[in-house]
Design an enzyme around this catalytic site. Structure first.
Site, mmCIF file in Angstrom:
data_model
loop_
_atom_site.group_PDB
_atom_site.id
_atom_site.type_symbol
_atom_site.label_atom_id
_atom_site.label_comp_id
_atom_site.label_asym_id
_atom_site.label_seq_id
_atom_site.Cartn_x
_atom_site.Cartn_y
_atom_site.Cartn_z
ATOM 1 N N GLU A 166 47.792 -10.146 -25.838
ATOM 2 C CA GLU A 166 46.843 -9.684 -26.850
ATOM 3 C C GLU A 166 46.971 -8.183 -27.030
ATOM 4 O O GLU A 166 47.287 -7.452 -26.092
ATOM 5 C CB GLU A 166 45.429 -10.087 -26.439
ATOM 6 N N HIS A 216 38.809 -12.363 -16.187
ATOM 7 C CA HIS A 216 38.649 -13.809 -16.351
ATOM 8 C C HIS A 216 38.581 -14.534 -15.002
ATOM 9 O O HIS A 216 39.439 -15.370 -14.707
ATOM 10 C CB HIS A 216 39.816 -14.390 -17.160
ATOM 11 N N ASN A 223 42.033 -17.270 -23.699
ATOM 12 C CA ASN A 223 40.837 -16.622 -23.144
ATOM 13 C C ASN A 223 39.829 -17.731 -22.824
ATOM 14 O O ASN A 223 39.796 -18.750 -23.515
ATOM 15 C CB ASN A 223 40.242 -15.653 -24.157
HETATM 16 P P1 FAE Z 1 29.071 -15.082 -17.163
HETATM 17 O O1 FAE Z 1 29.252 -14.895 -18.620
HETATM 18 O O2 FAE Z 1 29.783 -14.176 -16.234
HETATM 19 O O3 FAE Z 1 27.500 -15.011 -16.892
HETATM 20 C C1 FAE Z 1 26.950 -15.115 -15.616
HETATM 21 C C2 FAE Z 1 25.600 -14.447 -15.635
HETATM 22 O O4 FAE Z 1 24.935 -14.737 -14.412
HETATM 23 C C3 FAE Z 1 25.662 -12.921 -15.745
HETATM 24 O O5 FAE Z 1 24.831 -12.479 -16.776
HETATM 25 C C4 FAE Z 1 25.164 -12.442 -14.380
HETATM 26 O O6 FAE Z 1 24.442 -11.228 -14.466
HETATM 27 C C5 FAE Z 1 24.267 -13.585 -13.953
HETATM 28 N N1 FAE Z 1 24.119 -13.694 -12.506
HETATM 29 C C6 FAE Z 1 25.081 -13.637 -11.565
HETATM 30 N N2 FAE Z 1 24.576 -13.773 -10.322
HETATM 31 C C7 FAE Z 1 23.219 -13.927 -10.509
HETATM 32 C C8 FAE Z 1 22.126 -14.108 -9.604
HETATM 33 N N3 FAE Z 1 22.314 -14.146 -8.279
HETATM 34 N N4 FAE Z 1 20.892 -14.212 -10.118
HETATM 35 C C9 FAE Z 1 20.684 -14.171 -11.462
HETATM 36 N N5 FAE Z 1 21.683 -13.982 -12.347
HETATM 37 C C10 FAE Z 1 22.935 -13.881 -11.878
HETATM 38 O O7 FAE Z 1 29.428 -16.543 -16.723
HETATM 39 N N6 FAE Z 1 36.566 -14.204 -22.691
HETATM 40 C C11 FAE Z 1 36.977 -14.637 -23.896
HETATM 41 O O8 FAE Z 1 37.082 -15.842 -24.121
HETATM 42 N N7 FAE Z 1 37.294 -13.755 -24.903
HETATM 43 C C12 FAE Z 1 37.229 -12.414 -24.721
HETATM 44 O O9 FAE Z 1 37.490 -11.641 -25.647
HETATM 45 C C13 FAE Z 1 36.827 -11.937 -23.442
HETATM 46 N N8 FAE Z 1 36.763 -10.609 -23.205
HETATM 47 C C14 FAE Z 1 36.295 -10.167 -21.988
HETATM 48 C C15 FAE Z 1 36.202 -8.798 -21.767
HETATM 49 C C16 FAE Z 1 35.675 -8.328 -20.570
HETATM 50 C C17 FAE Z 1 35.589 -6.858 -20.319
HETATM 51 C C18 FAE Z 1 35.231 -9.243 -19.577
HETATM 52 C C19 FAE Z 1 34.638 -8.765 -18.284
HETATM 53 C C20 FAE Z 1 35.340 -10.612 -19.796
HETATM 54 C C21 FAE Z 1 35.885 -11.085 -20.987
HETATM 55 N N9 FAE Z 1 36.017 -12.439 -21.234
HETATM 56 C C22 FAE Z 1 36.473 -12.887 -22.440
HETATM 57 C C23 FAE Z 1 35.674 -13.442 -20.198
HETATM 58 C C24 FAE Z 1 34.303 -14.073 -20.433
HETATM 59 O O10 FAE Z 1 33.358 -13.056 -20.649
HETATM 60 C C25 FAE Z 1 33.921 -14.921 -19.218
HETATM 61 O O11 FAE Z 1 34.944 -15.866 -18.961
HETATM 62 C C26 FAE Z 1 32.616 -15.667 -19.458
HETATM 63 O O12 FAE Z 1 31.585 -14.780 -19.803
HETATM 64 C C27 FAE Z 1 32.212 -16.466 -18.223
HETATM 65 O O13 FAE Z 1 31.072 -17.211 -18.554
HETATM 66 P P2 FAE Z 1 30.122 -17.792 -17.437
HETATM 67 O O14 FAE Z 1 29.092 -18.610 -18.113
HETATM 68 O O15 FAE Z 1 30.920 -18.431 -16.395
#
Ligand code: FAE
Length: 538
Positions: free
Chosen positions: A389, A478, A517
């Protein structure tokens, strides 16, 4: 796993018919007539931990089904209701950028000293692997690039259990998520502006050597970016904002769609700055007991609570969910979690690199705007299939110079897998990840870059990517796996040995999202799990 309540007798329709109905937001109230005691203020039928892609989908589907649900999120609620800019600027970043650190933590410099604050981008260090995630209501969607990419059927079937039917996801769940996120490719009038010069150069270089690029669906509101372009509002994406959130509101983060609609059902309450510290199943009551610290913006505990529920959904992300479950297993509060827990964790093959000195006629623009809009698919790469990308390198917002450079995030079918253990003395997770991890994807990226370099007919490309130090490989945006589908859970996220306990987030993924992604696949799988769970378990 036993069914507690059979919904089938109430809904005389095929599962697809029901799913269509639920997706159309019909309110089907599962709660009516249930035995909840309204005076029991710390009890709710369901609790969800985390508000990322898995947690947000679960919240909406439970809300639509009329299940009283509390959603616990350790990060802040960032939505601005009064027109203020809630997020840190890209440069210079302030404390709102970063979760409880003294410096900003981006994989590439510059880094800035900041005050400790419950900011939006979190980095967790595990020896030779730094893992980045979003923290706040919306999880990773607050910091992500909005790149909404679906794996091909071939790649998907290479890594996901054969019981997950790609065609079903493709027909029903991927489209449902895409429409919720309103992900679209960039319209031509914006693509043709100077802000996206860098993307045109990338396309031209790839075209010259016969490599395929394509515009990808992006979960951004292009009309807001038009307003930025036309000077009607202050610039955000067009000034490089993305990873600390977008102040113009152009990113379609989950707080604006799934989570908002979940709250609008009237059955879902989101509690920000509520950090879950442990979970337990009380075998005599059959309920889950959740210990929560309410934290302030310095991360200090201002109150501790115990909450109770019948159905517990883990949506704290690959690290958060794996951590809480491994802690519960080690401390004997969920002792029957199986031996797959903590295994099969991967980085999706994330690696990052720069290409510089692209040639006299390949100026990439003084301003490289967000979001990234184009990717190169090199699926017949002889090493391993890879997606490269073209992320902007927003150095132009610090000094207005054309860097003649590209920043790339590559990902693909990388075979390295890590394994977590729980350190009882510190209460932290440890990750066993080899320093040589991601070598396969780096070799594949080299292969593609060497081909791209052939496009430089005046031989000016002295891309530093060909030196081993040109790659940033000990990081990932990721994190995937740790409690994978079909191992720790059944094929619908039900945790083995624990009725009423579900996983709906990236910890279900098999260490990869199959040359794409991950967010679209995480959300599509969560939709699929939730349809099945609501139909069969409530
Ligand atoms: P996630 O979105 O990580 O959410 C988990 C939540 O749980 C968070 O808000 C935490 O604060 C919360 N949490 C954790 N522990 C606790 C606790 N003990 N008590 C209460 N709350 C808690 O999980 N993916 C794409 O497909 N396209 C993109 O363009 C892309 N860009 C990205 C850019 C960056 C900089 C990053 C870091 C990631 C990117 N990703 C992208 C990956 C994507 O954001 C990631 O795979 C998903 O957000 C994961 O989703 P989950 O629901 O697993």
């Amino acid at each position: 796993m036993s069914k507690k309540y059979s919904r089938r007798k109430f809904i005389n329709t095929s599962s697809k018919g029901f799913l269509g109905l639920a997706a159309a937001s019909s309110l089907i109230t599962l709660n009516s007539g249930c035995k909840e005691d309204p005076n029991e203020k710390n009890f709710s039928k369901a609790i969800i931990i985390g508000t990322g892609f898995g947690g947000a989908v679960a919240a909406l589907r439970l809300g639509v089904a009329g299940v009283n649900t509390v959603v616990l999120e350790k990060g802040m609620h960032w939505a601005s209701s009064n027109g203020e800019k809630p997020f840190s600027k890209q440069f210079p970043a302030d404390e709102r950028s970063t979760w409880l650190r003294d410096d900003t933590v981006l994989p590439l410099p510059p880094h800035t000293a900041i005050d400790r604050y419950t900011g939006v981008l979190e980095m967790q260090e595990f020896g030779n692997m730094n893992v980045y995630t979003g923290a706040g209501v919306g999880g990773g969607s607050l910091v992500y690039g909005g790149m909404t990419v679906k794996p091909t059927k071939t790649h998907f079937e290479q890594v996901f259990p054969s019981d997950i039917d790609y065609d079903e996801l493709d027909a029903m769940y991927y489209p449902r998520v895409k429409s919720m996120l309103n992900a679209q490719t960039i319209p031509l009038d914006l693509e043709e502006t100077e802000y996206f010069d860098y993307s045109r150069v990338f396309k031209n270089l790839a075209d010259t050597v016969g490599l395929t690029t394509r515009k990808i669906d992006i979960a951004y509101d292009w009309d807001i970016i038009r307003q930025e372009r036309d000077g009607l509002i202050e610039k955000s994406a067009l000034e490089g904002e993305l990873i600390y959130g977008n102040n113009s509101g152009c990113k379609n983060s989950l707080d604006k769609n799934y989570l908002k609609q979940a709250q609008d059902t009237g059955f879902v309450r989101i509690e920000a700055q509520h950090k879950v510290t442990s979970i337990l199943k009380n075998e005599s009551t059959g309920r889950y007991e959740i210990d929560v610290d309410v934290i302030n913006t310095r991360g200090e505990t201002v109150e501790s609570k115990k909450l109770f529920c019948e159905y517990l959904f883990m949506g704290a992300g690959s690290l958060g969910t794996t951590h809480l479950l491994m802690k519960a297993k080690a401390e004997g509060t969920l002792p029957m979690l199986n031996s797959f827990l903590g295994k099969n964790w991967g980085t999706n093959g994330n690696t990052m690199f720069m290409r510089e000195n692209l040639g006299l006629f390949n100026g990439t623009g003084t301003i490289q705007a967000n979001p990234p809009i184009r990717a190169l698919e090199h699926f017949d790469n002889p090493i391993t299939p890879i997606l490269i990308e073209n992320a902007p390198y927003p150095i132009g917002s610090i000094v207005p110079v054309d860097c003649f450079c590209h920043l790339h995030l590559a990902l693909g079918l990388e075979s390295t897998r890590g394994e977590f253990s729980f350190d009882t003395s510190t209460g932290q997770l440890r990750l066993d990840w080899p320093d040589s991890g991601n070598e396969l994807i780096i070799q594949a990226a080299r292969e593609t870059v060497t081909k791209l370099d052939e496009a430089d007919i005046i031989q000016e490309s002295i891309s530093n990517t060909l030196s081993p130090t040109g790659f940033t490989k000990n990081f990932t945006y990721h994190p995937l796996g740790g409690a994978t589908l079909g191992q720790v859970t059944d094929m619908f996220g039900r945790v083995e040995n624990y009725d009423g306990l579900y996983i709906v987030d990236s910890s279900l993924m098999p260490g990869t999202s199959a040359v794409a992604n991950p967010s679209w696949t995480i959300a599509a799988l969560a939709e699929r799990c939730m349809d099945h769970i609501i139909l069969n378990d409530f």
